[in-house]
Design an enzyme around this catalytic site. Structure first.
Site, PDB file in Angstrom:
ATOM      1  N   GLU A   9       0.812  -1.235   0.000  1.00 16.55           N
ATOM      2  CA  GLU A   9       0.000   0.000   0.000  1.00 16.55           C
ATOM      3  C   GLU A   9       0.839   1.276   0.000  1.00 16.55           C
ATOM      4  O   GLU A   9       0.801   2.069   0.934  1.00 16.55           O
ATOM      5  CB  GLU A   9      -0.946   0.000   1.205  1.00 16.55           C
ATOM      6  CG  GLU A   9      -1.976  -1.099   1.143  1.00 16.55           C
ATOM      7  CD  GLU A   9      -3.094  -0.954   2.182  1.00 16.55           C
ATOM      8  OE1 GLU A   9      -3.053  -0.008   2.988  1.00 16.55           O
ATOM      9  OE2 GLU A   9      -4.018  -1.782   2.151  1.00 16.55           O
TER      10      GLU A   9
ATOM     11  N   GLU B  85      -5.377  -8.523   0.873  1.00 18.30           N
ATOM     12  CA  GLU B  85      -6.002  -8.157   2.151  1.00 18.30           C
ATOM     13  C   GLU B  85      -7.472  -7.881   1.932  1.00 18.30           C
ATOM     14  O   GLU B  85      -7.840  -7.190   0.981  1.00 18.30           O
ATOM     15  CB  GLU B  85      -5.414  -6.850   2.738  1.00 18.30           C
ATOM     16  CG  GLU B  85      -4.062  -6.973   3.359  1.00 18.30           C
ATOM     17  CD  GLU B  85      -3.580  -5.643   3.960  1.00 18.30           C
ATOM     18  OE1 GLU B  85      -4.420  -4.793   4.357  1.00 18.30           O
ATOM     19  OE2 GLU B  85      -2.362  -5.458   4.019  1.00 18.30           O
TER      20      GLU B  85
HETATM   21  C1  FCB Z   1      -4.455  -1.839   5.507  1.00 25.62           C
HETATM   22  C2  FCB Z   1      -3.051  -2.153   5.994  1.00 25.62           C
HETATM   23  C3  FCB Z   1      -2.993  -3.223   7.048  1.00 25.62           C
HETATM   24  C4  FCB Z   1      -4.155  -3.149   8.024  1.00 25.62           C
HETATM   25  C5  FCB Z   1      -5.474  -3.007   7.307  1.00 25.62           C
HETATM   26  C6  FCB Z   1      -6.673  -2.963   8.215  1.00 25.62           C
HETATM   27  O1  FCB Z   1      -4.509  -0.561   4.987  1.00 25.62           O
HETATM   28  O2  FCB Z   1      -2.240  -2.572   4.922  1.00 25.62           O
HETATM   29  O3  FCB Z   1      -1.750  -3.151   7.682  1.00 25.62           O
HETATM   30  O4  FCB Z   1      -3.936  -2.165   8.944  1.00 25.62           O
HETATM   31  O5  FCB Z   1      -5.455  -1.868   6.496  1.00 25.62           O
END
Ligand code: FCB
Length: 446
Positions: A154, A352
């Protein structure tokens, strides 16, 4: 009926070093410096112990493996590697392989060594070269067992929250002047791909956060504001990788590198990837700022006055306990948008996706009844299945394996499939863990 994904689909769990390991004995990262400043982290919490994964990794690997998880995405702590602690990753990787789980590590998940920040951090081009050196150290040491690698996590959130705004480390507050930090992270990605491939990595990818950006109305000013916001927060970080260019001239002019140097950088940045990681949580809605209107509290971060866009709440009946809108269709939407924008999009892995609910302590019978998380994950897996015919999605990793340190929000926000007690760090599998295990077991093999 459990959601069904295509044969060969990889189910995984994600974490990151800073959020779980504990930092005792390490040289500081920008997050240690940030957390030490009063008022930065909810309840003044910090990650010195985090969930003590560094000492409890053997138990944690069991929680990951016994669900039938195929892949485990974790990250390396750069300060740990600099502090002579690379052995820990040797042990972790061996434990994962022993348990039949494929390690898919990320090189960099936001915990920049403070010494590098003191030299300019991501605003300094040299940091990209330091990251490439660090990638080399890791792949030389672990490349005999780790075959699959993710370069950066990210870059957009890191740039926006940490360099443009002040809500995350290193809290530089540079506004649009933060764009060089984006370019240098992208360059770090490109250099890392080269190093990893030179040392025989089997697959290399990146994890970018993506979210649909919706205009608040059809008003041309709102459309323009949303379009600019989308370019800055989404396409600035994927166009260079997947198209070899920045989304517009203004952004290209802002990154601080030009001419032949920029051409050479983009050549590296656009190197072929084996997979493209998408982190998805919720859509964003944007309008052109209206004079006198209060926009505070819409996102966890406030966009300063004077910016040409303002976030407004996404219309949604359902929200997580973190206040994030629950919009599974947004995941389908962003996957389709990526496929449309990039005809040669590599296979995608959802690196994620998950939800924070403030789960209570385990019941007297030892259960953590987190039905809301189950329905969140179920709906998002179905959103992936819905596009599996048209977009080549190969995997889905839940954020997160275990409850952990949620950056500026501290420990209240619980994303884990495994509950972690704040006081004694005891782990308890939640109902969602058992559900995920069933989902994995219920997949058709062919
Ligand atoms: C993302 C991050 C991760 C976590 C999630 C909830 O933006 O990459 O580390 O904090 O959010």
């Amino acid at each position: 009926m459990y959601p069904q994904l295509p044969p060969g689909f990889r189910f995984g769990m994600s974490t990151s070093a800073y959020q779980i390991e504990g930092t005792a004995g390490l040289s500081p990262s920008i997050w240690d410096t940030f957390a030490a400043r009063p008022g930065t982290i909810r309840h003044g919490e910090d990650a010195r112990v985090a969930i003590d994964h560094v000492n409890r990794y053997a138990e944690d690997v069991r929680h990951i493996a016994e669900a039938g998880t195929h892949d485990y995405r974790f990250s390396f702590s750069w300060p740990r590697v600099l502090s002579g602690g690379i052995d820990f990753y040797d042990r972790l990787v061996d434990a994962l392989l022993e348990a039949g789980v494929r390690p898919v590590p990320t090189l960099y998940h936001w915990d920049l060594p403070q010494s590098l920040e003191d030299a300019g951090g991501w605003m300094n081009r040299d940091t990209a070269h330091r990251l490439a050196d660090y990638a080399g150290t890791l792949v030389v040491r672990l490349g005999d067992r780790v075959r699959d690698w993710i370069t950066m996590n990210e870059m957009n959130v890191h740039t926006l929250y940490g360099y443009a705004l002040t809500d995350h480390a290193p809290a530089r507050g540079l506004g649009l002047e933060a764009l060089p930090a984006a370019h240098h992270q992208l360059l770090a990605h490109g250099l890392a791909v080269q190093v990893l491939r030179t040392h025989g990595a089997a697959t290399v990818g990146v994890a970018n956060q993506h979210f649909p950006v919706r205009p608040a109305s059809d008003d041309p000013e709102d459309l323009m504001a949303a379009g600019l916001f989308e370019q800055l927060t989404n396409w600035t970080f994927s166009d260079p990788i997947l198209r070899g260019e920045y989304p517009n001239e203004l952004i290209a002019a802002g990154i601080g590198t030009s001419g032949a140097q920029l051409d050479r950088d983009l050549e590296l940045i656009k190197a072929r990837l084996d997979f493209y990681g998408v982190n998805y949580y919720e859509p964003t809605m944007i309008e052109a700022p209206k004079a006198g209107k209060d926009y505070s509290g819409v996102l966890e971060v406030d966009i300063p006055d004077g910016m040409p866009f303002s976030p407004v709440p996404v219309k949604s009946d359902e929200r997580t306990d973190f206040g994030w809108a629950i919009v599974p269709a947004g995941l389908t939407e962003i996957l389709v948008a990526l496929k449309d924008r990039y005809p040669h999009l590599p296979p995608v892995i959802i690196t994620e996706n998950g939800a924070s609910f403030h789960d209570p302590a385990p019941d007297v019978d030892g259960r953590v009844r987190d039905e809301q998380r189950i329905s969140y994950l179920d709906a998002h897996l179905r959103a992936v299945a819905a596009v599996a015919e048209s977009v080549d999605v190969r995997g889905y990793y839940v954020w997160s394996a275990l409850d952990n340190f949620e950056w500026a929000a501290g420990y209240d926000e619980r994303f884990g499939l495994v509950h972690v007690d704040k006081s004694d760090l005891r782990r308890t599998r939640k109902d969602s863990w058992y559900w995920y295990k069933e989902v994995i077991a219920a997949q058709r093999r062919s």
